[in-house]
Enzyme design. Sequence first.
Site, PDB file in Angstrom:
ATOM      1  N   ALA A  62      83.189 -71.931 -33.645  1.00 24.07           N
ATOM      2  CA  ALA A  62      83.566 -71.413 -34.733  1.00 24.07           C
ATOM      3  C   ALA A  62      84.593 -72.447 -35.494  1.00 24.07           C
ATOM      4  CB  ALA A  62      84.712 -70.511 -34.166  1.00 24.07           C
ATOM      5  N   HIS A  63      85.258 -72.022 -36.657  1.00 24.97           N
ATOM      6  CA  HIS A  63      85.845 -72.933 -37.557  1.00 24.97           C
ATOM      7  C   HIS A  63      86.865 -73.686 -36.800  1.00 24.97           C
ATOM      8  CE1 HIS A  63      88.145 -69.158 -39.345  1.00 24.97           C
ATOM      9  NE2 HIS A  63      88.180 -69.329 -38.021  1.00 24.97           N
ATOM     10  N   ASN A  64      86.959 -75.205 -36.972  1.00 24.62           N
ATOM     11  CA  ASN A  64      87.918 -76.052 -36.703  1.00 24.62           C
ATOM     12  C   ASN A  64      88.082 -76.194 -35.190  1.00 24.62           C
ATOM     13  OD1 ASN A  64      89.275 -74.521 -39.232  1.00 24.62           O
ATOM     14  ND2 ASN A  64      90.141 -76.518 -39.066  1.00 24.62           N
TER      15      ASN A  64
END
Lengths: 355, 355, 355
Positions: free
Chosen positions: B244-246
């Site tokens: 997922a993001h980050n």
Amino acid sequence: MKLREVAAMLNAEIEAYTVGSNADVDIQRVAKIEEARGGDISFVANPKYQKYIETTQASAVIVAKDLKVGVSQRLTLLRVKDPYFSFLKILQHFNPPLDPLPPGIHPTAVIAKSATLGANARIGAHVVIGERVNVGDGAMISHNVVLGDDVKVGENALLYPNITVYNGCRLGSRVIIHSGTTIGSDGFGFAPKDDGTYEKIPQLGIVVIEDDVEIGANCAVDRATLGETRIKRGVKLDNLIQVAHNVVIGENTVSAAQAGISGSTKIGKNCMLGGQVGLTGHLEIADGTKIGAQSGIHHSIEKPGMTYFGSPVHPQREAFRIQASITQVPDLLNTVRELQKRVEQLEAQLKQKSE
Amino acid sequence: MKLREVAAMLNAEIEAYTVGSNADVDIQRVAKIEEARGGDISFVANPKYQKYIETTQASAVIVAKDLKVGVSQRLTLLRVKDPYFSFLKILQHFNPPLDPLPPGIHPTAVIAKSATLGANARIGAHVVIGERVNVGDGAMISHNVVLGDDVKVGENALLYPNITVYNGCRLGSRVIIHSGTTIGSDGFGFAPKDDGTYEKIPQLGIVVIEDDVEIGANCAVDRATLGETRIKRGVKLDNLIQVAHNVVIGENTVSAAQAGISGSTKIGKNCMLGGQVGLTGHLEIADGTKIGAQSGIHHSIEKPGMTYFGSPVHPQREAFRIQASITQVPDLLNTVRELQKRVEQLEAQLKQKSE
Amino acid sequence: MKLREVAAMLNAEIEAYTVGSNADVDIQRVAKIEEARGGDISFVANPKYQKYIETTQASAVIVAKDLKVGVSQRLTLLRVKDPYFSFLKILQHFNPPLDPLPPGIHPTAVIAKSATLGANARIGAHVVIGERVNVGDGAMISHNVVLGDDVKVGENALLYPNITVYNGCRLGSRVIIHSGTTIGSDGFGFAPKDDGTYEKIPQLGIVVIEDDVEIGANCAVDRATLGETRIKRGVKLDNLIQVAHNVVIGENTVSAAQAGISGSTKIGKNCMLGGQVGLTGHLEIADGTKIGAQSGIHHSIEKPGMTYFGSPVHPQREAFRIQASITQVPDLLNTVRELQKRVEQLEAQLKQKSE
């Protein structure tokens, strides 16, 4: 199509309770019983849907020979041995499979000179076909599919758009593969080195997919390290399934979506895997094994035909017994605490008496 | 290749029990020990396969220096320090990696004028390369891959067919990505509004994949909301994995298939995630953590080098202890019910005595 | 952009503790508070990040109207009602969404003559658009996307590269779909035959995706057997999600990555599914239901607005109670064993006394 023609096709007996209804009524479509209108034919195979017989607007309903139905004024039944198969038959008659690709070879396809294409093979736009590839008669290679060198695709196989088949993999006759699936990517093999990094183990094997296999969308089937990853005749895989290197899946085994099978595991024939099931590597699973959704299998299964549940799995009856008992643990803790107190009291009383 | 040459390459000692066999025998192929025929070289590293030494048809078998083998008439051994690495070495000698793409730039590729391609970069058919993209020397961008604007691909990277890399993402040297994987899609960020609908949070960051990372087929690696999603040097991801993001994944961490890592979670280096593992968001996982298949991690892990199992996870020893104990709960319920009766009887007896 | 202009845009009050700082400072970028430099504007919505206010280099920080902040020499605050939404607004101002595809129709796209494209529709390279397809005004069909015959794509929809949409499926306005996703592949329907093989059940329905839905990368949404698989207005799906045939997902329901929804299950509106959640088939899930990550749902949920956890699921409070109690089972087994001994002793003592 007249109802009498439908009845003849299905080897069915017409049973009409309707005044106006008869063998000459025109059947135009098939529909679910709860949505059917005049001109539709429908069916009841699952008892859950029997209630709709009273209210359906269908012009005819396919039912089992022995189904008991409350007589009503407007019902026309077709009595058959197996309502579901009869429904499939009439469904396919009214809805012949659409050709998902026009015949011919699209001019934008890039096809190696050494590749051979069977008669009536259909090749979509932007397809890439590698050296020495062999595509069977009547096979469909839809848009944007990539077939690596030396790939073999059997007769009447259907490959939907955006599939990748890596070098050397072999697909049997009538194989169906849905969009986004990758066949033959490298197995996950890395040897740890002393400095904490990994050395890639070359993945030199192939994937063999036998006749009549269907694989859903966005699956990943890895090539073997050496030898073959093999999916045997008649296997059906749903979407987003992981098949690791050197896995073997036996004939007519089916798996629901998002299951994952780790490296070198061999699954028998006629097994059923539920959704999101996981199997660790190097297992052997006996023929006819059924595994419930989200289960985790960490050991081989030798006895054929058993059903398992849980992560880690237990035989079905034991798994249900454990699951039910676990919900009682919070109360059990209280019960035992209370018992401890009562035993302490008993011990104190007895001690007092002894003194 | 003569056996003496193989031995020299592997720094191995030849140990021959065969009358006719000697250093001049011709080695033509590598094979698994249970499948090897004359002319093949094989190996034994895992004790499970030692039994095949007695029956193998291989012309030579690579074994450890200290492996004890029952002497037989027809055996030729190559004694080495690490049989598995020696096998890998000879495997790669006999099977130099196939070039999965011919050299050159396919005329059907659509390449922005502002893109720069390194020497010997290979570009497949129907590739799309955006503005200001930089592809390193010797990199492979296989058929139907799409590289968004401003993407950077390092030297000798291998991108298999049907991959998408969104705008701005950066891939290091020798990165390998398998078919169907998406790099840089929008992170899953939506702000709830009072009317129950969601407002999309723009995902403005990028994905950075450092050198020597390998990512399997049909994975999804989301771009950061702001900043970077970063997969560090030497990480190996299997198929169908969600990043997922980050998220940050530390050096040389490996993950089996279908694992999912939620937003902003930071995984240390040299970790191992089992298949179908799930981590919730905003966690920090210490270096060297090992997590068993199908485990669910809901809290950060601070102590490095520990092994965890279960959903929710517990340290390995505790998890196994709990798992084993749970199977005894159905019987425990009976035991406690019986104990209650016995305590009641005791209480009644004591009460009677007191009266 | 001057800070006074930012403040006006956000309807914010400027609160400056800095000598030099004032409404004329030039705001050039947005950044995370822990990474912000001079010229940046940042925000604090989550209390976890409040500590950075003391040390941030940001030229201005958006905070809530009532946030208490220790006064310092160099701080400029923008006081607003909802800092997160204000941040999103300014974020979008400074980072207008990049056009992920240049305007126009790429000459390599293969578009059926019977297809109709709206004004300002952008069509990427190597796209394939089937017969009678309708693409709405301003929609983006990015590189290598395949749209089957009779597909409809609404206005301003964004389809990222390498997506496949099968025949007949309909996508609403402003729908966003990320790379690698497959819409409309055959549902997993096979009827078992007496010889152990399976007969494919034709999948004749479609997929309907309503307005304002966003679907992540590498998802699979199957077409209905008959009728529709329907994803309703405002639904947001993360990556690698499985949506089986005839599923209905209600308005504004969101699902984290790798969840799987089995055939014919109907999920209400405003629900939230955690990552790797699995639902079996033919269920009905009430509006506003929340399901924790990795949960397994085997029965319908009738009461709206409840939260569930576990595999199999229990209501949140019960699930947590069970989870906590399970960890005590190993000790409980010992406690009960000890209790048994003490009861035996008590029984023996009483028996002795009675004699």
